[in-house]
Design an enzyme around this catalytic site. Structure first.
Site, short mmCIF file in Angstrom:
data_model
loop_
_atom_site.label_atom_id
_atom_site.label_comp_id
_atom_site.label_asym_id
_atom_site.label_seq_id
_atom_site.Cartn_x
_atom_site.Cartn_y
_atom_site.Cartn_z
N GLY A 42 31.60 -32.39 -29.32
CA GLY A 42 31.81 -31.16 -30.07
C GLY A 42 30.52 -30.47 -30.44
O GLY A 42 30.50 -29.26 -30.69
N SER A 43 29.41 -31.21 -30.46
CA SER A 43 28.10 -30.61 -30.76
C SER A 43 27.39 -30.13 -29.51
O SER A 43 26.38 -29.42 -29.61
CB SER A 43 27.21 -31.63 -31.49
OG SER A 43 27.76 -32.02 -32.72
N SER A 84 23.44 -31.40 -33.35
CA SER A 84 24.19 -32.59 -33.74
C SER A 84 24.82 -32.30 -35.09
O SER A 84 24.09 -32.11 -36.08
CB SER A 84 23.29 -33.82 -33.84
OG SER A 84 23.98 -34.90 -34.46
N SER A 86 26.54 -34.12 -37.23
CA SER A 86 26.24 -35.13 -38.25
C SER A 86 24.75 -35.28 -38.49
O SER A 86 24.31 -35.66 -39.57
CB SER A 86 26.82 -36.49 -37.85
OG SER A 86 26.11 -37.01 -36.72
N THR A 89 23.63 -38.44 -34.35
CA THR A 89 24.03 -38.80 -33.00
C THR A 89 22.87 -39.49 -32.29
O THR A 89 21.79 -38.89 -32.14
CB THR A 89 24.46 -37.55 -32.20
OG1 THR A 89 25.43 -36.83 -32.96
CG2 THR A 89 25.03 -37.93 -30.85
N ARG A 136 34.18 -31.39 -33.50
CA ARG A 136 34.87 -30.50 -32.58
C ARG A 136 35.53 -29.32 -33.29
O ARG A 136 35.89 -28.33 -32.66
CB ARG A 136 35.92 -31.27 -31.78
CG ARG A 136 37.07 -31.84 -32.59
CD ARG A 136 37.95 -32.71 -31.71
NE ARG A 136 39.08 -33.31 -32.41
CZ ARG A 136 39.00 -34.39 -33.18
NH1 ARG A 136 37.83 -34.96 -33.39
NH2 ARG A 136 40.09 -34.89 -33.75
N GLU A 216 40.79 -35.10 -27.45
CA GLU A 216 40.56 -35.63 -28.80
C GLU A 216 41.72 -35.33 -29.75
O GLU A 216 42.13 -36.20 -30.51
CB GLU A 216 39.27 -35.06 -29.38
CG GLU A 216 38.02 -35.73 -28.86
CD GLU A 216 36.83 -35.49 -29.76
OE1 GLU A 216 36.77 -36.07 -30.87
OE2 GLU A 216 35.95 -34.71 -29.37
N HIS A 232 36.70 -26.73 -1.77
CA HIS A 232 36.11 -27.41 -0.62
C HIS A 232 36.44 -28.90 -0.60
O HIS A 232 35.96 -29.63 0.27
CB HIS A 232 34.59 -27.20 -0.60
CG HIS A 232 34.20 -25.78 -0.35
ND1 HIS A 232 33.83 -25.31 0.89
CD2 HIS A 232 34.14 -24.73 -1.19
CE1 HIS A 232 33.56 -24.02 0.80
NE2 HIS A 232 33.74 -23.64 -0.45
N LYS A 320 31.32 -46.28 -31.59
CA LYS A 320 30.15 -46.13 -32.45
C LYS A 320 29.84 -47.41 -33.19
O LYS A 320 28.67 -47.79 -33.34
CB LYS A 320 30.40 -44.97 -33.44
CG LYS A 320 30.41 -43.60 -32.79
CD LYS A 320 30.67 -42.51 -33.83
CE LYS A 320 30.65 -41.13 -33.19
NZ LYS A 320 30.94 -40.06 -34.19
#
Length: 326
Positions: A42-43, A84, A86, A89, A136, A216, A232, A320
């Site tokens: 989302g970032s 980021s 938060s 990250t 997000r 998500e 292609h 995480k």
């Protein structure tokens, strides 16, 4: 709508917040040879949207990196922009350290965390977003800051005015909910089949955003193919009725690509496949934001249809936690 609708309704306010808190970094692009946009999930999607939107407007090459490392060409003539939400990250923090070590100029967009601590200590430009959202659902901050920044780079006048007008359009929630409901009802009978989003170059990052939101929010499979490249190879899988929902997202930027969209649509429909069309009305900021906003609502409608909690990201949090102890 059970989850995240309140957060999505804040999208126009996020845009206004960025406009109110943006100040020029006073950068002369002649100092640089390239621009690197760094971020994940989302970032990171804002960077991909910016690269596409300014493809024919910015004088410098733009690279988007979603990893731990920067390309070899990065150096003292690189402008590195780190996003980021938060600020913690791990991949983005690693890229920050790499950019600093290479002597690149750095700009940070974040709510805080280690990234803002580092950038503030090192004297780099920082643009702050408001906390309290999942990354997000905070796209309005990073995308608006970047639109203002790159408009300045490209010499585009009144970018703030364009964004303000776009935010006012997005205030009309019923209008966009009606659009989203129309798109949702077109695919409802096929759910929970996986969704295939087919784009062109310009609409590709918007399509990627849509896939990410479906994944998500709705915990559903969504995959992206871009024309003309997928003509292609991927087109050779389009035989008979396929257990997928095809979503055509066309920017109408090139007449030859429009022909390819028509061929793919006709090919899929002839075999009884589900095909839904949606696209950018033009190459304006308003059209871009309205398309993103509408498709975000669609992802939440799919989540409700599946009766899943769009706010929960158990697997991501488990990853995480795993990485934090290994």
């Amino acid at each position: 709508m059970k989850y995240q609708s309140k957060d999505l309704r804040q999208f126009p306010e996020q845009i206004r917040y960025a406009i109110s808190n943006y100040t020029s970094p006073g950068i002369d692009l002649n100092q640089f040879d390239n621009i690197i946009l760094s971020g994940l999930g989302g970032s990171g999607i804002a960077g991909r949207i910016i690269k596409s939107y300014f493809f024919d407007k910015c004088s410098l090459p733009i690279e988007v990196v979603s990893d731990y490392v920067l390309p070899h060409f990065a150096g003292k003539k690189t402008l590195a922009i780190m996003c980021s939400y938060s600020g913690n990250t791990e991949e983005t923090l690693a890229m920050y350290d790499a950019a600093k070590a290479k002597g690149a100029a750095i700009i940070v967009i974040s709510t805080g965390g280690k990234l803002v601590e580092k950038a503030t200590k090192d004297g780099y430009t920082v643009y702050i977003a408001q906390s309290g959202f999942q990354p997000r659902m905070a796209l309005g901050y990073s995308l608006s800051y970047l639109l203002l920044l790159f408009s300045e780079f490209a010499g585009i006048q009144n970018a703030a005015g364009q964004l303000t007008a776009a935010a006012s359009e997005l205030d009309d929630e019923p209008k966009f909910m009606d659009k989203a409901l129309s798109l949702f009802h077109g695919i409802e009978d096929m759910l929970p089949a996986k969704i295939i989003v087919i784009t062109d170059f310009i609409s590709n990052p918007v399509g990627l955003r849509f896939c990410q939101q479906i994944q998500e929010n709705a915990k559903a499979e969504a995959f992206l193919h871009e024309l003309p490249e997928s003509n292609h190879n991927v087109i050779e899988t389009y035989y008979g009725k396929i257990d997928s929902i095809f979503f055509l997202l066309n920017s109408n930027a090139h007449p030859r690509t429009n022909l390819r969209f028509k061929f793919v649509k006709d090919l899929l429909l002839e075999s009884g496949n589900s095909v839904t069309e949606f696209g950018l009305q033009d190459n304006s900021v308003s059209s871009l934001l309205e398309c993103i906003y509408t498709l975000d609502w669609v992802s939440l409608l799919i989540a409700d249809h599946k009766e899943v909690n769009s706010t929960l990201i158990k697997n991501i949090n488990a990853l995480k936690e795993y990485l934090s102890v290994n």
